[in-house]
Design an enzyme around this catalytic site. Structure first.
Site, short mmCIF file in Angstrom:
data_model
loop_
_atom_site.label_atom_id
_atom_site.label_comp_id
_atom_site.label_asym_id
_atom_site.label_seq_id
_atom_site.Cartn_x
_atom_site.Cartn_y
_atom_site.Cartn_z
N LEU A 120 0.84 -1.20 0.00
CA LEU A 120 0.00 0.00 0.00
C LEU A 120 0.88 1.26 0.00
O LEU A 120 2.06 1.20 0.33
CB LEU A 120 -0.92 -0.03 1.23
CG LEU A 120 -1.91 -1.20 1.21
CD1 LEU A 120 -2.51 -1.45 2.59
CD2 LEU A 120 -3.01 -0.94 0.18
N PRO A 121 0.29 2.42 -0.36
CA PRO A 121 1.11 3.62 -0.52
C PRO A 121 1.84 4.07 0.76
O PRO A 121 3.03 4.35 0.71
CB PRO A 121 0.11 4.69 -0.97
CG PRO A 121 -1.03 3.92 -1.56
CD PRO A 121 -1.09 2.63 -0.81
N THR A 162 6.28 0.76 2.19
CA THR A 162 7.29 1.54 2.93
C THR A 162 6.56 2.50 3.86
O THR A 162 5.85 3.40 3.39
CB THR A 162 8.18 2.35 1.98
OG1 THR A 162 8.79 1.45 1.05
CG2 THR A 162 9.27 3.09 2.74
N LYS A 218 15.19 0.34 5.14
CA LYS A 218 14.64 0.79 3.86
C LYS A 218 14.73 2.32 3.71
O LYS A 218 15.10 2.84 2.65
CB LYS A 218 13.18 0.32 3.77
CG LYS A 218 12.34 0.97 2.71
CD LYS A 218 12.71 0.54 1.30
CE LYS A 218 11.96 1.39 0.29
NZ LYS A 218 12.31 1.12 -1.07
N LYS A 276 7.52 11.08 0.53
CA LYS A 276 7.11 10.43 1.79
C LYS A 276 8.31 9.79 2.48
O LYS A 276 8.52 9.96 3.68
CB LYS A 276 6.05 9.36 1.47
CG LYS A 276 5.72 8.43 2.62
CD LYS A 276 5.08 7.12 2.15
CE LYS A 276 6.02 6.29 1.31
NZ LYS A 276 5.61 4.94 1.05
P1 NAD Z 1 0.89 2.77 -6.14
O1 NAD Z 1 0.34 4.06 -5.69
O2 NAD Z 1 1.20 2.53 -7.59
O3 NAD Z 1 -0.06 1.56 -5.67
C1 NAD Z 1 -0.75 1.52 -4.45
C2 NAD Z 1 -2.04 0.73 -4.66
O4 NAD Z 1 -2.71 0.60 -3.41
C3 NAD Z 1 -3.02 1.43 -5.63
O5 NAD Z 1 -3.39 0.52 -6.64
C4 NAD Z 1 -4.20 1.80 -4.71
O6 NAD Z 1 -5.44 1.74 -5.38
C5 NAD Z 1 -4.09 0.74 -3.66
N1 NAD Z 1 -4.75 1.08 -2.39
C6 NAD Z 1 -4.67 2.23 -1.68
N2 NAD Z 1 -5.42 2.12 -0.55
C7 NAD Z 1 -5.96 0.89 -0.56
C8 NAD Z 1 -6.83 0.18 0.31
N3 NAD Z 1 -7.29 0.74 1.45
N4 NAD Z 1 -7.20 -1.07 -0.02
C9 NAD Z 1 -6.76 -1.64 -1.17
N5 NAD Z 1 -5.94 -1.03 -2.05
C10 NAD Z 1 -5.54 0.22 -1.74
O7 NAD Z 1 2.22 2.54 -5.27
P2 NAD Z 1 3.47 1.61 -5.59
O8 NAD Z 1 4.43 2.33 -6.46
O9 NAD Z 1 2.98 0.25 -5.95
O10 NAD Z 1 4.13 1.58 -4.12
C11 NAD Z 1 3.58 0.84 -3.06
C12 NAD Z 1 4.54 0.91 -1.88
O11 NAD Z 1 5.82 0.39 -2.27
C13 NAD Z 1 4.79 2.33 -1.36
O12 NAD Z 1 4.89 2.30 0.03
C14 NAD Z 1 6.12 2.72 -2.00
O13 NAD Z 1 6.83 3.67 -1.24
C15 NAD Z 1 6.82 1.37 -2.04
N6 NAD Z 1 7.84 1.19 -3.09
C16 NAD Z 1 7.59 1.56 -4.37
C17 NAD Z 1 8.58 1.38 -5.33
C18 NAD Z 1 8.38 1.80 -6.78
O14 NAD Z 1 9.37 1.80 -7.55
N7 NAD Z 1 7.17 2.11 -7.20
C19 NAD Z 1 9.81 0.82 -4.98
C20 NAD Z 1 10.01 0.42 -3.67
C21 NAD Z 1 9.01 0.61 -2.73
#
Ligand code: NAD
Length: 324
Positions: free
Chosen positions: A82-83, A121, A196, A271
């Protein structure tokens, strides 16, 4: 299917009870991670607020659901991607600002013995709060944030940085090995998140520094590609130059070469930098470089929060952002 699948059966045979996974959060990272679990032979039920994201997973063989509670029916393992902390607390504790478990929290609906893997994260303090509430209910839990970006999520080569006890870590490992290549045990609950954000603070510093150096060269008549190649083979070489060049058109398949779409959104880097600064304040650690990177992302995030974090290139050279 990538090569690691050949070793999956050995790992999974030692955990034959953990076959049914509920996967919540199918964004840029969670979508491909869930897909790899389906391809690894697990029964995966997914949930996301976005119906389109759910439908994409349905095409890979995952089962969709209408709520987190429905997703976890019959689940041995729950994985969240999740975000931010407020989303994780909202799902597990029942409220984005919760300081303890409420009746709406998913933790109230899971049978004891269920394993929880949170790969989002978030602040170490939030991870510890959710872990304590889960352990009170007889659940096993690890924080397992990742590094490696969307390319790593797709290829199943992520780095997982785990916080939690040895029993939960060992139980989670076969599934983490399906989604990743390097699995580290950083310590107890919350330790994965601390490691992280140390990494991501460094990444924010490296990305802004790399963009600054490329711009300095371009403003002095150098070709961005030639300069990148020189630095790649010199002492300024770093991960952003190797696989994530922020200047458009230098590398194929990176966000900079597709209008800074996909990848790791600026709002997530923003964030993470603030999580790092908060952790530094709590512990008295000096973070002048992290503070400078945070200041740059603070301004950038106001306009480009949904663009990839490499779009910080546009702070130095706004021409790269004119069409995005
Ligand atoms: P994103 O915003 O693309 O995806 C998050 C998903 O969560 C969305 O599809 C959203 O609809 C869903 N969501 C939000 N609230 C929800 C709920 N209550 N129930 C169900 N679904 C819900 O984010 P991302 O890029 O996939 O990143 C996710 C996490 O991973 C974050 O914490 C980010 O910091 C971490 N991260 C991302 C990357 C990257 O390269 N994108 C790399 C490492 C870590």
């Amino acid at each position: 299917m990538h090569q690691k699948n050949t070793s999956r059966s050995d790992d999974m045979s030692s955990n034959t009870n953990d076959r049914n996974i509920a996967f919540i959060g199918l964004g840029n990272m969670g979508g491909p991670m869930a897909k790899n679990l389906v391809e690894g032979g697990y029964n995966v039920t997914v949930f996301d607020l976005s119906d389109a994201a759910q439908q994409q997973l349905a095409q890979t063989g995952a089962k969709t659901s209408t709520s987190p509670k429905e997703a976890v029916e019959n689940a041995d393992v729950v994985i969240t991607m999740l975000p931010a902390g407020k989303h994780v607390k909202s799902v597990y504790l029942g409220d984005a600002d919760a300081t303890e478990l409420t009746a709406d929290g998913l933790l109230s609906h899971l049978p004891s013995g269920t394993l929880i893997i949170d790969s989002s994260t978030i602040a170490a303090a939030d991870a510890r709060l959710v872990a304590a509430a889960a352990q009170d209910k007889g659940l096993e839990i690890i924080d397992a944030p990742v590094s490696g970006g969307t390319a790593g999520a797709e290829a199943g080569t992520l780095t997982f940085i785990v916080g939690g006890n040895a029993s939960a870590y060992n139980r989670a490992k076969p599934m983490l090995q399906v989604m990743g290549k390097n699995i580290f045990h950083a310590g107890d609950n919350g330790a994965g998140q601390v490691a992280k954000i140390c990494n991501n603070m460094l990444l924010g510093i490296l990305m802004t520094g790399t963009a600054e150096a490329i711009n300095l060269g371009v403003k002095n008549g150098l070709d961005a590609g030639v300069l990148s190649e020189i630095m790649l083979q010199s002492s300024g070489c770093n991960w952003t130059l190797e696989v994530y060049n922020p200047y458009p058109g230098i590398q194929e398949k990176v966000p900079a070469s597709r209008g800074y779409t996909g990848g790791f959104m600026t709002q997530h880097m923003h964030k993470d930098l603030h999580l790092a600064l908060q952790t530094a304040e709590d512990s008295g650690a000096k973070v002048p470089m992290g503070t400078q990177a945070t200041n740059l992302y603070d301004g950038h995030n106001e306009q480009y929060n949904d663009k990839d974090f490499s779009s910080i290139m546009g702070y130095f050279d706004d021409s790269v952002l004119k069409d995005v």
